[in-house]
Design a protein around this motif. Structure first.
Motif, short mmCIF file in Angstrom:
data_model
loop_
_atom_site.label_atom_id
_atom_site.label_comp_id
_atom_site.label_asym_id
_atom_site.label_seq_id
_atom_site.Cartn_x
_atom_site.Cartn_y
_atom_site.Cartn_z
N LEU A 57 62.41 -3.80 17.42
CA LEU A 57 61.69 -2.75 16.88
C LEU A 57 61.89 -1.54 17.65
O LEU A 57 62.12 -0.28 16.87
CB LEU A 57 60.15 -2.96 17.08
N GLU B 23 57.31 1.24 19.64
CA GLU B 23 56.20 0.72 20.53
C GLU B 23 56.65 0.59 21.86
O GLU B 23 57.38 -0.25 22.21
CB GLU B 23 55.97 -0.67 19.98
N SER C 271 54.34 -8.00 17.42
CA SER C 271 54.38 -6.88 18.24
C SER C 271 52.88 -6.92 18.81
O SER C 271 52.10 -7.79 18.70
CB SER C 271 54.60 -5.73 17.24
N THR D 114 61.78 -9.24 19.59
CA THR D 114 61.04 -8.75 18.58
C THR D 114 60.77 -7.06 19.17
O THR D 114 61.25 -6.15 18.31
CB THR D 114 60.13 -9.22 17.96
N HIS D 115 60.45 -7.16 20.26
CA HIS D 115 60.04 -5.63 20.88
C HIS D 115 61.12 -4.65 20.91
O HIS D 115 61.32 -3.63 20.64
CB HIS D 115 59.41 -5.93 22.04
#
Length: 178
Positions: free
Chosen positions: A171, A124, A49, A167-168
């Motif tokens: 999440l 995020e 992240s 991953t971004h």
């Protein structure tokens, strides 16, 4: 025998890290611009992240930041990350489940506006650049929708896209879906 295998594996990891680092070492002085570290880390198959990336940079930066990271500080940290298998991409099936939760109509796609909302307002947030990169790859220009099964399949095939986004995205989708 086991020690030799381990040493050989570490040597191979060091080689892989050094080669990735050297691509961005434009002055050939074993340093890279700190702004390139995320790209190097992602090219090695890790998907931290933004917070994790900042922590990693802080670990390898000089006490008085110079704007450059030295290979001798980066190599041990990145070796540890790779041997511990940290920051792995989120698996395809988990991404699919997250998209399906967001697809309230169960129609197999999200609209561009829905995707932008989830990616910029939940979890995020994506930067403008990340959002543009994702939209250019994900949105069908004819329908203005994201057929998420196709998009996930494309990410799996395109390793660069996968390591820069998965991953971004995962999440954000998982945080938004919870």
């Amino acid at each position: 025998m086991l020690a030799r295998v381990r040493d050989s594996a570490i040597t191979e990891i060091h080689k892989k890290i050094t080669e990735a680092f050297e691509v961005f070492d434009h002055e050939c002085n074993k340093t890279v611009d700190v702004r390139e570290i995320g790209t190097i880390i992602r090219s090695l198959g890790c998907c931290p992240s933004e917070g994790d990336l900042h922590d990693m940079i802080a670990e390898v930066e000089e006490e008085e930041p110079t704007g450059f990271i030295r290979l001798e500080k980066f190599l041990p940290m990145m070796t540890r990350v790779l041997t511990e298998r940290r920051y792995r991409p989120i698996p395809e099936d988990i991404l699919l489940r997250a998209f399906e939760v967001l697809d309230q109509n169960k129609c197999g796609h999200l609209t561009k506006d829905e995707l932008v909302k989830y990616m910029t307002e939940e979890g995020e947030p994506f930067t403008q650049e990340e959002m543009e990169e994702m939209l250019s790859a994900a949105v069908d220009p004819e329908t203005n929708n994201v057929r998420y099964k196709d998009y996930i399949s494309m990410m799996v095939v395109d390793e660069k896209l996968r390591t820069s986004c998965v991953t971004h995205i995962g999440l954000n989708l998982l945080l938004g879906a919870c």
